[in-house]
Design a protein around this motif. Structure first.
Motif, PDB file in Angstrom:
ATOM      1  N   ILE A 213      14.912  71.216  74.065  1.00  0.00           N
ATOM      2  CA  ILE A 213      15.627  70.561  73.009  1.00  0.00           C
ATOM      3  C   ILE A 213      16.316  70.725  71.593  1.00  0.00           C
ATOM      4  CG2 ILE A 213      13.864  69.921  71.281  1.00  0.00           C
ATOM      5  CD1 ILE A 213      11.320  70.780  73.271  1.00  0.00           C
ATOM      6  N   LYS A 214      16.304  72.299  71.469  1.00  0.00           N
ATOM      7  CA  LYS A 214      17.149  72.531  70.276  1.00  0.00           C
ATOM      8  C   LYS A 214      18.979  71.994  70.926  1.00  0.00           C
ATOM      9  CE  LYS A 214      19.674  76.194  68.322  1.00  0.00           C
ATOM     10  NZ  LYS A 214      19.122  76.688  66.999  1.00  0.00           N
ATOM     11  N   ARG A 215      19.390  71.663  71.811  1.00  0.00           N
ATOM     12  CA  ARG A 215      20.907  71.320  72.520  1.00  0.00           C
ATOM     13  C   ARG A 215      20.847  70.135  72.073  1.00  0.00           C
ATOM     14  NH1 ARG A 215      23.607  75.605  76.030  1.00  0.00           N
ATOM     15  NH2 ARG A 215      21.640  77.734  75.449  1.00  0.00           N
ATOM     16  N   ILE A 216      19.362  69.540  72.610  1.00  0.00           N
ATOM     17  CA  ILE A 216      19.727  67.488  72.526  1.00  0.00           C
ATOM     18  C   ILE A 216      19.349  67.132  71.701  1.00  0.00           C
ATOM     19  CG2 ILE A 216      19.598  68.257  75.266  1.00  0.00           C
ATOM     20  CD1 ILE A 216      16.933  66.782  74.354  1.00  0.00           C
TER      21      ILE A 216
ATOM     22  N   LEU B 230      15.831  58.206  59.312  1.00  0.00           N
ATOM     23  CA  LEU B 230      16.153  58.883  60.897  1.00  0.00           C
ATOM     24  C   LEU B 230      17.095  59.976  60.500  1.00  0.00           C
ATOM     25  CD1 LEU B 230      15.851  55.443  62.701  1.00  0.00           C
ATOM     26  CD2 LEU B 230      14.763  57.931  62.428  1.00  0.00           C
ATOM     27  N   THR B 231      18.106  60.012  59.666  1.00  0.00           N
ATOM     28  CA  THR B 231      18.907  61.398  59.725  1.00  0.00           C
ATOM     29  C   THR B 231      18.058  62.161  58.695  1.00  0.00           C
ATOM     30  OG1 THR B 231      20.670  59.184  59.455  1.00  0.00           O
ATOM     31  CG2 THR B 231      20.849  62.041  58.923  1.00  0.00           C
ATOM     32  N   ILE B 232      17.480  62.432  57.574  1.00  0.00           N
ATOM     33  CA  ILE B 232      16.713  62.563  56.969  1.00  0.00           C
ATOM     34  C   ILE B 232      15.392  63.644  57.836  1.00  0.00           C
ATOM     35  CG2 ILE B 232      15.139  63.893  55.611  1.00  0.00           C
ATOM     36  CD1 ILE B 232      16.328  60.963  53.352  1.00  0.00           C
ATOM     37  N   LEU B 233      15.567  62.932  58.852  1.00  0.00           N
ATOM     38  CA  LEU B 233      14.507  63.237  59.587  1.00  0.00           C
ATOM     39  C   LEU B 233      14.825  64.111  61.108  1.00  0.00           C
ATOM     40  CD1 LEU B 233      11.090  63.103  60.937  1.00  0.00           C
ATOM     41  CD2 LEU B 233      11.405  61.384  62.517  1.00  0.00           C
TER      42      LEU B 233
ATOM     43  N   GLU C   2      15.939  69.681  63.095  1.00  0.00           N
ATOM     44  CA  GLU C   2      17.352  70.791  63.416  1.00  0.00           C
ATOM     45  C   GLU C   2      16.489  72.114  63.026  1.00  0.00           C
ATOM     46  OE1 GLU C   2      22.183  69.664  63.511  1.00  0.00           O
ATOM     47  OE2 GLU C   2      21.226  67.662  64.116  1.00  0.00           O
ATOM     48  N   LYS C   3      17.033  71.896  61.061  1.00  0.00           N
ATOM     49  CA  LYS C   3      16.888  73.111  60.313  1.00  0.00           C
ATOM     50  C   LYS C   3      15.528  73.673  60.828  1.00  0.00           C
ATOM     51  CE  LYS C   3      16.424  73.525  56.169  1.00  0.00           C
ATOM     52  NZ  LYS C   3      16.008  72.731  54.365  1.00  0.00           N
ATOM     53  N   LYS C   4      14.283  73.192  61.391  1.00  0.00           N
ATOM     54  CA  LYS C   4      13.416  73.715  62.231  1.00  0.00           C
ATOM     55  C   LYS C   4      13.347  74.514  62.951  1.00  0.00           C
ATOM     56  CE  LYS C   4       8.731  73.332  61.407  1.00  0.00           C
ATOM     57  NZ  LYS C   4       8.124  72.510  60.670  1.00  0.00           N
ATOM     58  N   LEU C   5      14.707  74.239  63.931  1.00  0.00           N
ATOM     59  CA  LEU C   5      15.193  75.015  65.752  1.00  0.00           C
ATOM     60  C   LEU C   5      16.305  75.877  65.315  1.00  0.00           C
ATOM     61  CD1 LEU C   5      14.727  72.262  68.190  1.00  0.00           C
ATOM     62  CD2 LEU C   5      13.455  73.808  67.338  1.00  0.00           C
ATOM     63  N   SER C   6      16.642  76.196  64.101  1.00  0.00           N
ATOM     64  CA  SER C   6      17.745  76.868  63.774  1.00  0.00           C
ATOM     65  C   SER C   6      16.913  78.418  63.408  1.00  0.00           C
ATOM     66  CB  SER C   6      18.491  76.719  62.122  1.00  0.00           C
ATOM     67  OG  SER C   6      17.153  76.172  60.741  1.00  0.00           O
TER      68      SER C   6
END
Lengths: 218, 256
Positions: free
Chosen positions: A143-146, A203-206, A211-215
């Motif tokens: 998920i992080k990668r995609i 959507l970009t913000i979402l 992405e930030k959550k998974l960083s």
């Protein structure tokens, strides 16, 4: 006038959003199934799945919409889509779902195949089953990668929904364009652009948030 | 007491025979080092023991329990392989920690999953055991860190704790320090030496000759898929008799 235009465009935008959301609801999971098919060790599954992906990704979505809507009736005399607006909407939705699930499947495949084999082996030697390895070890890394390529595709979908107008699904641009004929004004068309910009901005913000959550891991 | 017995093990990849008829045994509490040049089949041997590869022939026994027998009636099921793997712990060259879990979670993940499978997950005691193991590895202050926040040596020590958490009969190391910067190998080798002192049964594939000499009860030199020489470290490393062993070890002398 402005109020009237806004109201009409909102009606069209509702169709756009409906098509967008329903396409995602069906194509995100269907894409995962297709990706497993395209990675199958059994070539009787893999070959036809890869063939379909090739056809769908290799032809215009516009063409697929036309064939999907007119094909069954003209070729098989079967009225599968039902009549009127709802019939056209369903035909458009099916074409979008097939098209986007093929694109998503390739993103999933890339994500799954990019996970180092050592992750699977580490799970195996720790006595995990295949499904435990997939859900507990691999999935979140995939998920992080995609997220970046999927968000790219999803933002493309926002704009691709406008193609549904070729089979007369009254989405927002169709409504905006109608004012050229009826009132001789162009600004409603620009106005539709604002809808798209706001929607894709949201959507970009979402996706940035996800992405930030998974960083927290690499 | 004999812990592991391997008889006539064979493994080929397509037409290349990587392991050609290997037999050896080891006692409980022993440390066995496997040395040899790249391509001699050392890693494949370890992978066969862990059932990451299915051997083409031979027998693998732990105590009196036959884990693998190529003459068995039925091929081994996935489920059976999964259970049998648990006799062995494996520490990989490239650590293979799970990046989305903290050091402690890496250690407790598999035991928690297994305990849930048995229906009585005592998560507290699993976590306590995980903390204990990480403390033994000198990582008390790193338990809540994610793998990317740790050095290679720290990551490998977490990997060792993770393998120990399932209480394997035999702990296998596949070149545990080959992916590490030279200044980080010491901390990992020290941990393995401590394990040897506590009589953990271990098989270590390594290129660290002086470490192998210090830590091993037995050294196996592999060449072209067979055991060319085996014995105590004094016999194999200090006084090799086999021509290939002499040649192999001379490469190390030239470097050092």
């Amino acid at each position: 006038m402005f109020f009237h235009v806004t109201l009409t465009l909102l009606g069209g935008f509702l169709q756009t959003v409906k098509l967008f959301v329903l396409t995602l609801v069906f194509s995100l999971p269907l894409g995962l199934v297709i990706s497993f098919g395209s990675m199958s060790k059994i070539s009787a599954i893999k070959a036809p799945v890869r063939f379909v992906i090739w056809v769908i990704r290799g032809t215009p979505l516009m063409l697929q919409l036309l064939v999907m809507y007119y094909g069954p009736g003209i070729m098989f005399h079967a009225n599968v889509w039902g009549s009127g607006d709802s019939g056209r909407f369903v035909a458009a939705l099916v074409a979008f779902v097939i098209n986007y699930s093929c694109y998503f499947s390739e993103i999933y495949r890339g994500g799954i195949q990019s996970i180092p084999v050592g992750q699977y082996e580490a799970g195996k030697v720790l006595g995990m089953t295949k499904s435990q390895i997939f859900f507990k070890v691999v999935l979140l890394q995939v998920i992080k990668r995609i997220v970046p390529p999927i968000s790219n595709e999803i933002i493309t979908l926002v704009k691709d929904t406008s193609l549904a107008r070729v089979i007369a699904v009254y989405e927002i641009i169709w409504e905006g364009q109608s004012f050229i004929k009826s009132a001789g004004i162009i600004w409603p068309l620009f106005y539709t652009g604002i809808f798209y910009l706001l929607f894709s901005g949201l959507l970009t913000i979402l996706f940035g948030q996800i992405e930030k959550k998974l960083s927290y891991f690499r | 007491m004999i812990m592991l017995e391997v008889k006539n093990l064979k493994k080929s990849f397509s037409s290349t025979e990587v392991i050609h008829d290997i037999s050896f045994s080891m006692d409980e509490g022993e440390t066995v080092s496997i040395i040899g040049s790249s391509g001699s089949g050392k890693t494949t041997l370890l992978r066969c023991l862990n059932f990451l590869e299915t051997p083409d022939g031979g027998v693998i026994k732990i105590r009196d329990d036959v884990l693998f027998d190529s003459n068995a009636e039925e091929p081994m099921s996935e489920e059976a392989a999964r259970k049998k793997r648990l006799h062995f712990g494996m520490v990989f060259q490239s650590f293979n920690l799970f990046p989305q879990y903290t050091a402690l979670e890496n250690v407790t993940l598999a035991p928690s999953i297994l305990a849930k499978g048995y229906g009585n997950p005592d998560i507290t005691s699993i976590e306590n055991r995980g903390r204990e193991l990480l403390a033994d590895m000198g990582l008390s202050d790193r338990m809540q860190n994610y793998p990317h926040e740790l050095s290679g040596g720290q990551q490998q020590r977490v990997a060792i704790a993770r393998a120990l958490a399932l209480n394997p009969d035999i702990l296998c190391f596949d070149e545990p320090t080959s992916a590490l910067d030279p200044e980080l190998t010491g901390e990992v080798l020290r941990v393995i030496k401590d394990l040897a002192k506590n009589h953990t049964t271990m098989i270590i594939v390594t290129h660290e000759m002086s470490f192998a000499r210090d830590v091993s009860d037995k050294v196996i030199f592999m060449d072209k898929g067979v055991i060319a020489e085996e014995g105590t470290p004094e016999e194999v490393i200090d006084n090799p008799k086999n021509e290939r062993t002499i040649q192999f070890l001379s490469n190390y002398r030239n470097i050092q």
